[in-house]
Design a protein around this motif. Structure first.
Motif, PDB file in Angstrom:
ATOM      1  N   PRO A  11       2.351  65.426 101.323  1.00 30.89           N
ATOM      2  CA  PRO A  11       3.490  64.580 100.951  1.00 30.89           C
ATOM      3  C   PRO A  11       4.823  65.204 101.345  1.00 30.89           C
ATOM      4  CG  PRO A  11       2.605  65.707  99.026  1.00 30.89           C
ATOM      5  CD  PRO A  11       1.696  66.049 100.163  1.00 30.89           C
ATOM      6  N   ALA A  12       5.893  64.457 101.152  1.00 27.10           N
ATOM      7  CA  ALA A  12       7.235  64.922 101.503  1.00 27.10           C
ATOM      8  C   ALA A  12       7.553  66.237 100.794  1.00 27.10           C
ATOM      9  CB  ALA A  12       8.264  63.866 101.104  1.00 27.10           C
ATOM     10  N   ALA A  13       8.198  67.131 101.530  1.00 30.59           N
ATOM     11  CA  ALA A  13       8.667  68.407 100.986  1.00 30.59           C
ATOM     12  C   ALA A  13       7.554  69.290 100.421  1.00 30.59           C
ATOM     13  CB  ALA A  13       9.768  68.193  99.937  1.00 30.59           C
ATOM     14  N   GLY A  15       6.138  71.382 102.396  1.00 33.77           N
ATOM     15  CA  GLY A  15       6.264  72.604 103.207  1.00 33.77           C
ATOM     16  C   GLY A  15       5.677  72.468 104.606  1.00 33.77           C
ATOM     17  N   LYS A  16       5.221  71.263 104.960  1.00 36.35           N
ATOM     18  CA  LYS A  16       4.532  71.061 106.247  1.00 36.35           C
ATOM     19  C   LYS A  16       5.354  71.545 107.440  1.00 36.35           C
ATOM     20  CE  LYS A  16       4.448  66.638 106.019  1.00 36.35           C
ATOM     21  NZ  LYS A  16       5.110  66.280 104.788  1.00 36.35           N
ATOM     22  N   THR A  17       6.631  71.160 107.455  1.00 36.19           N
ATOM     23  CA  THR A  17       7.438  71.447 108.641  1.00 36.19           C
ATOM     24  C   THR A  17       7.687  72.938 108.789  1.00 36.19           C
ATOM     25  OG1 THR A  17       8.510  69.354 108.202  1.00 36.19           O
ATOM     26  CG2 THR A  17       9.495  70.718 109.901  1.00 36.19           C
ATOM     27  N   THR A  34       5.468  64.785 113.138  1.00 33.32           N
ATOM     28  CA  THR A  34       5.396  63.343 113.450  1.00 33.32           C
ATOM     29  C   THR A  34       6.294  62.485 112.555  1.00 33.32           C
ATOM     30  OG1 THR A  34       3.453  63.127 112.036  1.00 33.32           O
ATOM     31  CG2 THR A  34       3.061  63.482 114.393  1.00 33.32           C
ATOM     32  N   GLY A  35       6.671  63.017 111.383  1.00 37.34           N
ATOM     33  CA  GLY A  35       7.566  62.271 110.496  1.00 37.34           C
ATOM     34  C   GLY A  35       8.876  61.918 111.187  1.00 37.34           C
ATOM     35  N   VAL A  36       9.275  62.774 112.116  1.00 40.58           N
ATOM     36  CA  VAL A  36      10.513  62.573 112.879  1.00 40.58           C
ATOM     37  C   VAL A  36      10.489  61.211 113.584  1.00 40.58           C
ATOM     38  CG1 VAL A  36      11.559  63.361 115.049  1.00 40.58           C
ATOM     39  CG2 VAL A  36      11.058  65.002 113.233  1.00 40.58           C
ATOM     40  N   VAL A 106       8.891  51.378 106.748  1.00 44.69           N
ATOM     41  CA  VAL A 106       8.715  51.320 108.204  1.00 44.69           C
ATOM     42  C   VAL A 106       7.364  51.938 108.601  1.00 44.69           C
ATOM     43  CG1 VAL A 106       9.610  52.286 110.371  1.00 44.69           C
ATOM     44  CG2 VAL A 106      11.179  51.268 108.698  1.00 44.69           C
ATOM     45  N   ALA A 107       7.033  53.081 107.981  1.00 49.28           N
ATOM     46  CA  ALA A 107       5.803  53.797 108.349  1.00 49.28           C
ATOM     47  C   ALA A 107       4.551  53.040 107.918  1.00 49.28           C
ATOM     48  CB  ALA A 107       5.808  55.194 107.734  1.00 49.28           C
ATOM     49  N   ALA A 108       4.714  52.075 107.026  1.00 47.39           N
ATOM     50  CA  ALA A 108       3.545  51.319 106.547  1.00 47.39           C
ATOM     51  C   ALA A 108       3.191  50.158 107.480  1.00 47.39           C
ATOM     52  CB  ALA A 108       3.801  50.806 105.131  1.00 47.39           C
ATOM     53  N   VAL A 112       3.987  49.546 113.947  1.00 49.85           N
ATOM     54  CA  VAL A 112       4.791  50.749 114.182  1.00 49.85           C
ATOM     55  C   VAL A 112       3.848  51.921 114.478  1.00 49.85           C
ATOM     56  CG1 VAL A 112       6.317  52.443 113.080  1.00 49.85           C
ATOM     57  CG2 VAL A 112       6.779  49.996 112.820  1.00 49.85           C
ATOM     58  N   ARG A 113       2.794  52.018 113.695  1.00 42.80           N
ATOM     59  CA  ARG A 113       1.843  53.117 113.892  1.00 42.80           C
ATOM     60  C   ARG A 113       1.113  52.944 115.224  1.00 42.80           C
ATOM     61  NH1 ARG A 113       2.268  55.671 109.101  1.00 42.80           N
ATOM     62  NH2 ARG A 113       0.866  57.284 109.812  1.00 42.80           N
ATOM     63  N   ARG A 114       0.842  51.685 115.577  1.00 44.97           N
ATOM     64  CA  ARG A 114       0.160  51.416 116.849  1.00 44.97           C
ATOM     65  C   ARG A 114       1.028  51.880 118.025  1.00 44.97           C
ATOM     66  NH1 ARG A 114      -1.344  45.690 116.560  1.00 44.97           N
ATOM     67  NH2 ARG A 114      -2.983  46.263 115.093  1.00 44.97           N
ATOM     68  N   ILE A 188       4.298  54.573  97.988  1.00 42.61           N
ATOM     69  CA  ILE A 188       4.075  53.731  99.183  1.00 42.61           C
ATOM     70  C   ILE A 188       3.143  54.444 100.167  1.00 42.61           C
ATOM     71  CG2 ILE A 188       5.176  52.541 101.123  1.00 42.61           C
ATOM     72  CD1 ILE A 188       7.724  52.310  99.460  1.00 42.61           C
ATOM     73  N   ASP A 189       3.399  55.744 100.413  1.00 39.24           N
ATOM     74  CA  ASP A 189       2.589  56.473 101.405  1.00 39.24           C
ATOM     75  C   ASP A 189       1.114  56.533 101.001  1.00 39.24           C
ATOM     76  OD1 ASP A 189       4.927  56.943 102.812  1.00 39.24           O
ATOM     77  OD2 ASP A 189       5.127  59.041 102.203  1.00 39.24           O
ATOM     78  N   LYS A 190       0.875  56.664  99.677  1.00 40.95           N
ATOM     79  CA  LYS A 190      -0.522  56.823  99.236  1.00 40.95           C
ATOM     80  C   LYS A 190      -1.264  55.497  99.132  1.00 40.95           C
ATOM     81  CE  LYS A 190       0.089  61.083  96.677  1.00 40.95           C
ATOM     82  NZ  LYS A 190       0.468  61.706  95.427  1.00 40.95           N
TER      83      LYS A 190
HETATM   84  O1   DC Z   1       7.354  64.079 106.553  1.00 42.08           O
HETATM   85  P1   DC Z   1       8.582  63.160 106.467  1.00 42.08           P
HETATM   86  O2   DC Z   1       9.194  63.095 105.100  1.00 42.08           O
HETATM   87  O3   DC Z   1       9.585  63.458 107.507  1.00 42.08           O
HETATM   88  O4   DC Z   1       7.987  61.697 106.783  1.00 42.08           O
HETATM   89  C1   DC Z   1       8.791  60.571 106.771  1.00 42.08           C
HETATM   90  C2   DC Z   1       7.973  59.325 106.449  1.00 42.08           C
HETATM   91  O5   DC Z   1       7.106  59.025 107.529  1.00 42.08           O
HETATM   92  C3   DC Z   1       7.124  59.401 105.200  1.00 42.08           C
HETATM   93  O6   DC Z   1       7.498  58.387 104.289  1.00 42.08           O
HETATM   94  C4   DC Z   1       5.719  59.155 105.643  1.00 42.08           C
HETATM   95  C5   DC Z   1       5.814  58.755 107.070  1.00 42.08           C
HETATM   96  N1   DC Z   1       4.852  59.445 107.923  1.00 42.08           N
HETATM   97  C6   DC Z   1       3.661  58.825 108.155  1.00 42.08           C
HETATM   98  O7   DC Z   1       3.413  57.760 107.602  1.00 42.08           O
HETATM   99  N2   DC Z   1       2.768  59.392 108.996  1.00 42.08           N
HETATM  100  C7   DC Z   1       3.021  60.561 109.579  1.00 42.08           C
HETATM  101  N3   DC Z   1       2.115  61.093 110.418  1.00 42.08           N
HETATM  102  C8   DC Z   1       4.234  61.237 109.328  1.00 42.08           C
HETATM  103  C9   DC Z   1       5.141  60.656 108.473  1.00 42.08           C
END
Ligand code: DC
Length: 230
Positions: A11-13, A15-17, A34-36, A106-108, A112-114, A188-190
């Motif tokens: 999840p966000a923060a 420590g991944k980056t 990839t979040g970028v 947006v990420a959902a 966009v993912r495609r 939302i992400d989960k």
């Molecule tokens: O890691 P981050 O906070 O920079 O990610 C930003 C958003 O992008 C986060 O809400 C989830 C999404 N994301 C995703 O769905 N898939 C990924 N591979 C990376 C980020």
């Protein structure tokens, strides 16, 4: 042989980056956060006054944008890399609270993912790579040779993000707002239909709540060396 494809999700923060970047530097691997890319699309939608709820137009944007992530860091402002969208330097713009608040929507979007996942896979083929995200171990690189899932309590992650943002901006940032925004993004992400945030079955989960970044890097490095042994 060491694993050549390393996925770091969480999840966000969590420590991944920082962990991914440090690990990649140590190993001499390419690092891709990839979040970028999802942030860049969100930033462009805000720039163009495209409502993030307008799925069709957001997908069009994701298909059209030229996103470049370069290593070159001419500015000494704490950046790890430079992000260019259609040639504009948006490295810090994509970290704004407005982008934070909208990026999960947006990420959902499946479209966009495609548009973005094939770009990520292409980059991964360029050499040994550490790739960070939400779905790297589950969807983008399911054959990754090492999968790490970093986690931490939402309160601790919000505290980290709050500190980071506070150090960068002039005005006061309210911790509660950061916490609320993070809770909302986690939800939302989960729970999204497409590529939800969850550890791959073969991922090693590390809880970083009580760990310093150095300790997490050490542990990740240990896992790399361990995997490398027959
Ligand atoms: O890691 P981050 O906070 O920079 O990610 C930003 C958003 O992008 C986060 O809400 C989830 C999404 N994301 C995703 O769905 N898939 C990924 N591979 C990376 C980020």
């Amino acid at each position: 042989m060491r694993p050549r494809t390393i996925a770091i999700d969480g999840p966000a923060a969590s420590g991944k980056t920082t962990v991914g970047e440090t690990l990649a530097r140590r190993l001499g691997y390419l690092f891709l956060d990839t979040g970028v890319m999802y942030r860049a699309v969100t930033w462009a939608a805000l720039r163009d006054n495209v409502a993030v709820g307008d799925e069709h137009r957001v997908i069009e944007l994701a298909e059209e944008l030229e996103i470049r992530i370069t290593d070159s860091t001419p500015q000494d402002d704490g950046r790890h890399y430079t992000v260019l969208v259609d040639g504009d330097d948006v490295t810090w713009h994509i970290r704004s609270p407005a982008v934070d608040a909208n990026v999960s929507v947006v990420a959902a979007y499946r479209g966009v993912r495609r548009a973005l996942v094939p770009v990520q896979r292409r980059l991964a083929r360029q050499g040994p790579v550490v790739m960070a995200g939400r779905d790297i171990g589950t969807v983008v690189l399911p054959d990754a040779e090492l999968k790490i899932f970093l986690d931490a309590t939402v309160e601790e992650r919000a505290r980290r993000r709050w500190e980071e943002t506070r150090n960068r901006s002039d005005g006061e940032i309210d911790y509660r707002d950061v916490l609320d925004s993070m809770r909302r993004r986690d939800r939302i992400d989960k729970n999204r239909d497409v590529s939800p945030l969850r550890p791959a079955r073969d991922a090693v989960v590390i809880d970083t709540t009580e760990l310093s970044i150095d300790k997490v890097v050490e542990e990740a490095h240990r896992l790399v060396e361990e995997r490398g042994c027959p």
